[in-house]
Motif scaffolding. Sequence first.
Motif, PDB file in Angstrom:
ATOM      1  N   LEU A   1       0.836  -1.204   0.000  1.00  0.00           N
ATOM      2  CA  LEU A   1       0.000   0.000   0.000  1.00  0.00           C
ATOM      3  C   LEU A   1       0.874   1.258   0.000  1.00  0.00           C
ATOM      4  CD1 LEU A   1      -2.828   1.219   0.195  1.00  0.00           C
ATOM      5  CD2 LEU A   1      -2.671   1.045   2.675  1.00  0.00           C
ATOM      6  N   PRO A   2       0.795   2.074  -1.048  1.00  0.00           N
ATOM      7  CA  PRO A   2       1.561   3.322  -1.045  1.00  0.00           C
ATOM      8  C   PRO A   2       1.188   4.183   0.165  1.00  0.00           C
ATOM      9  CG  PRO A   2       0.669   2.893  -3.233  1.00  0.00           C
ATOM     10  CD  PRO A   2       0.035   1.886  -2.303  1.00  0.00           C
ATOM     11  N   ALA A   3       2.191   4.826   0.757  1.00  0.00           N
ATOM     12  CA  ALA A   3       1.959   5.625   1.968  1.00  0.00           C
ATOM     13  C   ALA A   3       0.918   6.720   1.729  1.00  0.00           C
ATOM     14  CB  ALA A   3       3.279   6.229   2.433  1.00  0.00           C
ATOM     15  N   ARG A   4       0.949   7.290   0.529  1.00  0.00           N
ATOM     16  CA  ARG A   4       0.000   8.355   0.186  1.00  0.00           C
ATOM     17  C   ARG A   4      -1.449   7.855   0.324  1.00  0.00           C
ATOM     18  NH1 ARG A   4      -2.449   9.506  -4.554  1.00  0.00           N
ATOM     19  NH2 ARG A   4      -1.394   7.779  -5.595  1.00  0.00           N
ATOM     20  N   LEU A   5      -1.695   6.624  -0.147  1.00  0.00           N
ATOM     21  CA  LEU A   5      -3.044   6.072  -0.056  1.00  0.00           C
ATOM     22  C   LEU A   5      -3.358   5.621   1.374  1.00  0.00           C
ATOM     23  CD1 LEU A   5      -3.218   4.028  -3.390  1.00  0.00           C
ATOM     24  CD2 LEU A   5      -4.146   6.299  -2.905  1.00  0.00           C
ATOM     25  N   MET A   6      -2.328   5.157   2.078  1.00  0.00           N
ATOM     26  CA  MET A   6      -2.533   4.730   3.463  1.00  0.00           C
ATOM     27  C   MET A   6      -3.042   5.892   4.318  1.00  0.00           C
ATOM     28  SD  MET A   6       0.243   3.100   6.121  1.00  0.00           S
ATOM     29  CE  MET A   6       1.055   4.653   6.545  1.00  0.00           C
ATOM     30  N   VAL A   7      -2.378   7.048   4.216  1.00  0.00           N
ATOM     31  CA  VAL A   7      -2.799   8.168   5.073  1.00  0.00           C
ATOM     32  C   VAL A   7      -4.116   8.786   4.580  1.00  0.00           C
ATOM     33  CG1 VAL A   7      -0.518   8.705   5.971  1.00  0.00           C
ATOM     34  CG2 VAL A   7      -1.277   9.830   3.881  1.00  0.00           C
ATOM     35  N   ARG A   8      -4.438   8.585   3.311  1.00  0.00           N
ATOM     36  CA  ARG A   8      -5.692   9.149   2.808  1.00  0.00           C
ATOM     37  C   ARG A   8      -6.891   8.277   3.184  1.00  0.00           C
ATOM     38  NH1 ARG A   8      -5.851  10.242  -3.346  1.00  0.00           N
ATOM     39  NH2 ARG A   8      -4.490  11.923  -2.681  1.00  0.00           N
ATOM     40  N   HIS A   9      -6.715   6.949   3.132  1.00  0.00           N
ATOM     41  CA  HIS A   9      -7.875   6.062   3.248  1.00  0.00           C
ATOM     42  C   HIS A   9      -7.950   5.252   4.540  1.00  0.00           C
ATOM     43  CE1 HIS A   9      -9.296   6.799  -0.812  1.00  0.00           C
ATOM     44  NE2 HIS A   9      -8.067   6.654  -1.269  1.00  0.00           N
TER      45      HIS A   9
ATOM     46  N   GLU B   1      -3.884   3.173  17.478  1.00  0.00           N
ATOM     47  CA  GLU B   1      -2.695   2.625  18.143  1.00  0.00           C
ATOM     48  C   GLU B   1      -1.754   2.056  17.073  1.00  0.00           C
ATOM     49  OE1 GLU B   1      -2.232   2.940  21.464  1.00  0.00           O
ATOM     50  OE2 GLU B   1      -4.166   3.923  21.711  1.00  0.00           O
ATOM     51  N   ASP B   2      -1.542   0.717  17.098  1.00  0.00           N
ATOM     52  CA  ASP B   2      -0.620   0.163  16.102  1.00  0.00           C
ATOM     53  C   ASP B   2      -1.364  -0.539  14.970  1.00  0.00           C
ATOM     54  OD1 ASP B   2      -1.558  -1.841  17.664  1.00  0.00           O
ATOM     55  OD2 ASP B   2       0.322  -2.938  17.796  1.00  0.00           O
ATOM     56  N   ARG B   3      -2.652  -0.282  14.854  1.00  0.00           N
ATOM     57  CA  ARG B   3      -3.429  -0.858  13.756  1.00  0.00           C
ATOM     58  C   ARG B   3      -4.040   0.248  12.909  1.00  0.00           C
ATOM     59  NH1 ARG B   3      -5.178  -6.414  14.520  1.00  0.00           N
ATOM     60  NH2 ARG B   3      -3.757  -7.235  16.071  1.00  0.00           N
ATOM     61  N   TRP B   4      -4.428  -0.112  11.716  1.00  0.00           N
ATOM     62  CA  TRP B   4      -4.994   0.871  10.793  1.00  0.00           C
ATOM     63  C   TRP B   4      -6.321   0.331  10.254  1.00  0.00           C
ATOM     64  CZ3 TRP B   4      -2.231   5.380   9.100  1.00  0.00           C
ATOM     65  CH2 TRP B   4      -0.958   5.510   9.663  1.00  0.00           C
ATOM     66  N   GLN B   5      -7.342   1.173  10.303  1.00  0.00           N
ATOM     67  CA  GLN B   5      -8.648   0.733   9.798  1.00  0.00           C
ATOM     68  C   GLN B   5      -9.048   1.540   8.570  1.00  0.00           C
ATOM     69  OE1 GLN B   5     -12.161   1.053  12.378  1.00  0.00           O
ATOM     70  NE2 GLN B   5     -13.051  -0.686  11.271  1.00  0.00           N
ATOM     71  N   ALA B   6      -9.617   0.825   7.588  1.00  0.00           N
ATOM     72  CA  ALA B   6     -10.127   1.500   6.393  1.00  0.00           C
ATOM     73  C   ALA B   6     -11.162   2.533   6.805  1.00  0.00           C
ATOM     74  CB  ALA B   6     -10.746   0.475   5.450  1.00  0.00           C
ATOM     75  N   SER B   7     -11.152   3.679   6.141  1.00  0.00           N
ATOM     76  CA  SER B   7     -12.084   4.757   6.488  1.00  0.00           C
ATOM     77  C   SER B   7     -13.518   4.298   6.228  1.00  0.00           C
ATOM     78  CB  SER B   7     -11.790   5.987   5.636  1.00  0.00           C
ATOM     79  OG  SER B   7     -12.126   5.717   4.286  1.00  0.00           O
ATOM     80  N   PRO B   8     -14.485   4.897   6.922  1.00  0.00           N
ATOM     81  CA  PRO B   8     -15.891   4.525   6.673  1.00  0.00           C
ATOM     82  C   PRO B   8     -16.257   4.679   5.190  1.00  0.00           C
ATOM     83  CG  PRO B   8     -15.723   5.913   8.627  1.00  0.00           C
ATOM     84  CD  PRO B   8     -14.356   5.882   8.013  1.00  0.00           C
ATOM     85  N   GLU B   9     -15.721   5.700   4.525  1.00  0.00           N
ATOM     86  CA  GLU B   9     -16.044   5.915   3.102  1.00  0.00           C
ATOM     87  C   GLU B   9     -15.528   4.751   2.257  1.00  0.00           C
ATOM     88  OE1 GLU B   9     -14.307   8.138   4.956  1.00  0.00           O
ATOM     89  OE2 GLU B   9     -15.943   9.535   5.380  1.00  0.00           O
ATOM     90  N   LEU B  10     -14.301   4.302   2.552  1.00  0.00           N
ATOM     91  CA  LEU B  10     -13.733   3.211   1.762  1.00  0.00           C
ATOM     92  C   LEU B  10     -14.519   1.919   2.001  1.00  0.00           C
ATOM     93  CD1 LEU B  10     -11.314   2.895  -0.200  1.00  0.00           C
ATOM     94  CD2 LEU B  10     -10.046   1.878   1.691  1.00  0.00           C
ATOM     95  N   ARG B  11     -14.867   1.684   3.271  1.00  0.00           N
ATOM     96  CA  ARG B  11     -15.620   0.457   3.577  1.00  0.00           C
ATOM     97  C   ARG B  11     -16.998   0.495   2.929  1.00  0.00           C
ATOM     98  NH1 ARG B  11     -15.942  -0.012   9.559  1.00  0.00           N
ATOM     99  NH2 ARG B  11     -15.038   2.067   9.677  1.00  0.00           N
ATOM    100  N   ALA B  12     -17.585   1.694   2.886  1.00  0.00           N
ATOM    101  CA  ALA B  12     -18.931   1.817   2.315  1.00  0.00           C
ATOM    102  C   ALA B  12     -18.930   1.600   0.802  1.00  0.00           C
ATOM    103  CB  ALA B  12     -19.507   3.185   2.642  1.00  0.00           C
ATOM    104  N   ALA B  13     -17.735   1.683   0.183  1.00  0.00           N
ATOM    105  CA  ALA B  13     -17.657   1.518  -1.277  1.00  0.00           C
ATOM    106  C   ALA B  13     -17.756   0.054  -1.693  1.00  0.00           C
ATOM    107  CB  ALA B  13     -16.347   2.120  -1.785  1.00  0.00           C
ATOM    108  N   ILE B  14     -17.700  -0.863  -0.713  1.00  0.00           N
ATOM    109  CA  ILE B  14     -17.653  -2.286  -1.041  1.00  0.00           C
ATOM    110  C   ILE B  14     -18.830  -3.010  -0.391  1.00  0.00           C
ATOM    111  CG2 ILE B  14     -16.265  -4.394  -0.838  1.00  0.00           C
ATOM    112  CD1 ILE B  14     -13.850  -2.385  -0.382  1.00  0.00           C
ATOM    113  N   ARG B  15     -19.446  -3.898  -1.160  1.00  0.00           N
ATOM    114  CA  ARG B  15     -20.507  -4.729  -0.585  1.00  0.00           C
ATOM    115  C   ARG B  15     -19.921  -6.129  -0.379  1.00  0.00           C
ATOM    116  NH1 ARG B  15     -25.064  -7.330  -2.900  1.00  0.00           N
ATOM    117  NH2 ARG B  15     -24.627  -6.497  -4.968  1.00  0.00           N
TER     118      ARG B  15
END
Lengths: 280, 118
Positions: free
Chosen positions: A164-172, A177-191
Amino acid sequence: MKPATYTALSDWLYARLGLSLGHDKAYLVESRVAPVLRRHGIASMDVLGAQLRRGLPEDVAREICGAMTANESAFFRDIRPYAHFARVALPALLRARAGTRRLRIWNAAAGGGQEAYSIAMLLHEARAALEGWAVEIVATDIGDEVLRRAREGVYTHFEIQRGLPARLMVRHFIRQEDRWQASPELRAAIRFGAFNLMHDPRPLGVFDAVFCRYALVQLEAASREAISGRIAQILAGDGFLYLGEGEVARPALFAPVPGEKGIFTHAPRVPGGVAPSLRP
Amino acid sequence: MVIDDSRVIRMVVRRILEAMGLAVVDAADGYTGLIACREAMPDLVVLDWNMPVMDGGGFLAELRASPGGEGVPVIVCSSHNDPARIAAALEAGANEYVMKPFDADILHGKLAQLGIFR
């Protein structure tokens, strides 16, 4: 695990998933299935074997299937298929679907969700061109636990950095803490939903692109061929199929995209493809 | 070019890059790294952020202003995992960012993204 239990479990996995284990994968099966047994209070593999003969509860069955088919994955795995999708497939589909302004993508072996989120991020990058379009990403897998994790979209420090490119990581993604969760917008884009590749996919509708990467490699030839055939039934006539590098779709139905690995279109003049005009 | 004040990190990154067939030089601070870059511009810089003498941000600004340094791919490799810090490093001209700790696969992936290694 008794040999009889291993045999029974192998037969069951073959019937259910088309998974061909051979005779020497007892350790693999035990290590993958053990967490499912713990979650459901099943004392041992042999107890599971006995339950198998009586008929497993469906939730346990699906979790075992999910555990046995789970893959190590990464965002934008292999990069090239995603570059092809963004630079070749998407512009072609945008032109071809300008009338309906509808785009459907199926991620057929969603695993940990990295593939579906990668597709969603690519489509977000193309959002200006997709303004006013109905875009649908359907991500399926067989196991409830796998799907729960994919839907949640939470990744460890190491997982989030794989591909995952860092640019996309910080955007989405949002750091927790030490984990990263997909933003609500990104999660909502997928069924996300449950689906077994051994079943008829036509109820899912027709798709313009199918990503089914590194799911076939685990299966024996007849199952791979059968799944290729089913994908051909739901891939639009001018759609694209993305398999893993080194995976091959049924040659009678699919033609490889020249210069690419694991990317296919419908083979010319062979019935099976669904014309865009027949879309539901 | 690997620039990090930790000898262990320099050694780890060197091993990963050398295993990929790349020739590696290193420096323990931004200033020494900058002098070396100006003498022979590398094809890639793996850059720590917090360092003595000249930190990663200072190095990056100087590198980008140096002849031939404008387009050299720079991967910042830092223990900071704050999204704002990561975004600031990218804004300052880094091409990629790796959070410590990391492994060879992660670094391979970043190089593949930058088209340096496939």
